[in-house]
Design an enzyme around this catalytic site. Structure first.
Site: not given
Length: 268
Positions: A25-26
């Site tokens: 996601s990040e």
């Protein structure tokens, strides 16, 4: 899921290429602010976050991951670590088995249904929506489902987030939050609210646990419930509990647990 990388003097395009390759996601990149700084002793660092598709202005769980690496891998002894970011200075500290993030608190405003009706239908189908809010600072749309629904309904909802890209016509939404009021009885009592978060605009179909979304949710649910101390649960497949404490300075402290699952070296 957050991945934290120590970086110094990386070519600008490498940040995005690494994040795309990691496909989480990040991915967070920690950097020294001065050449004399040290990851084991300094208390201030630069921090940037990249999804597989874009750089983003705020990410809570990758900040938590960054603090966990500095506190537990680098054995940094400082009681508070400060990260200089696109969202200003963010402070983190340890509290027993949690890491506490100090994040901005983002207000929400009523959103007209007709502007985003197709997007809401893509996200919720025929489910009853009780409230609709928009956070202009974060470009997040908050969709509150009817209080009549149970947590299991939110957990089991099948969401095809890729369809949001064509359903969103305004160009102003970059993240969609589904949220539900907690129940005061039953096996899940104690959670004030539940949520799921989707950001296909940033290449993230569903995020497991989202600090930045809770910087919006905290503002909304504090107003709705008349509380400054809350316990939240994000109902993603992995799931996660967040302890929330609103401060009088327009900020919110969000505490979450962490786990170091992988260490390694990246060859560029």
């Amino acid at each position: 899921m957050g991945l934290s990388c120590h970086c110094q003097d990386l070519d600008e395009d490498l940040h995005q290429r690494i994040a795309t390759e990691m496909n989480l996601s990040e991915t967070a990149f920690i950097r020294k602010l001065r050449p004399t700084d040290d990851f084991t002793t300094s208390s201030r660092f630069g921090l940037r976050w990249f999804t597989p598709a874009n750089e983003v202005p705020l990410c809570g769980h990758a900040t938590l991951a960054s603090a966990a690496v500095l506190f537990h891998i680098k054995k940094n002894p400082n009681s508070v670590l400060t990260f200089v970011t696109l969202s200003g200075e963010l402070k983190t500290r340890q509290e027993k088995d949690h890491i506490v993030l100090d994040l901005p608190l983002y207000s929400t405003y009523p959103q007209a249904l007709q502007e985003v009706e197709e997007l809401i239908k893509a996200a919720t189908g025929d489910m009853k929506v009780q409230d609709l809010r928009y956070s202009p600072d974060t470009k997040k749309l908050l969709v509150r489902l009817s209080d009549a629904y149970e947590r299991s309904v939110l957990e089991e909802l099948q969401v095809g987030a890729q369809s949001f890209l064509s359903a969103e016509k305004t160009g102003k939404v970059k993240g969609l939050i589904l949220t539900l009021k907690g129940k005061s009885n039953g096996k899940d009592k104690g959670h004030d609210f539940y949520s799921r978060y989707f950001a296909p605009w940033y290449g993230v179909l569903e995020d497991p646990v989202t600090g930045s979304a809770h910087a919006v949710l905290s503002s909304y649910w504090s107003e709705q419930l008349g509380k400054k101390e809350m316990l939240a649960f994000q109902c993603s497949r992995r799931g996660g509990e967040l302890k929330i404490s609103l401060r009088d300075n327009g900020r919110v402290e969000i505490a979450g647990q962490f786990s170091i699952v992988l260490k390694g070296n990246l060859t560029l």
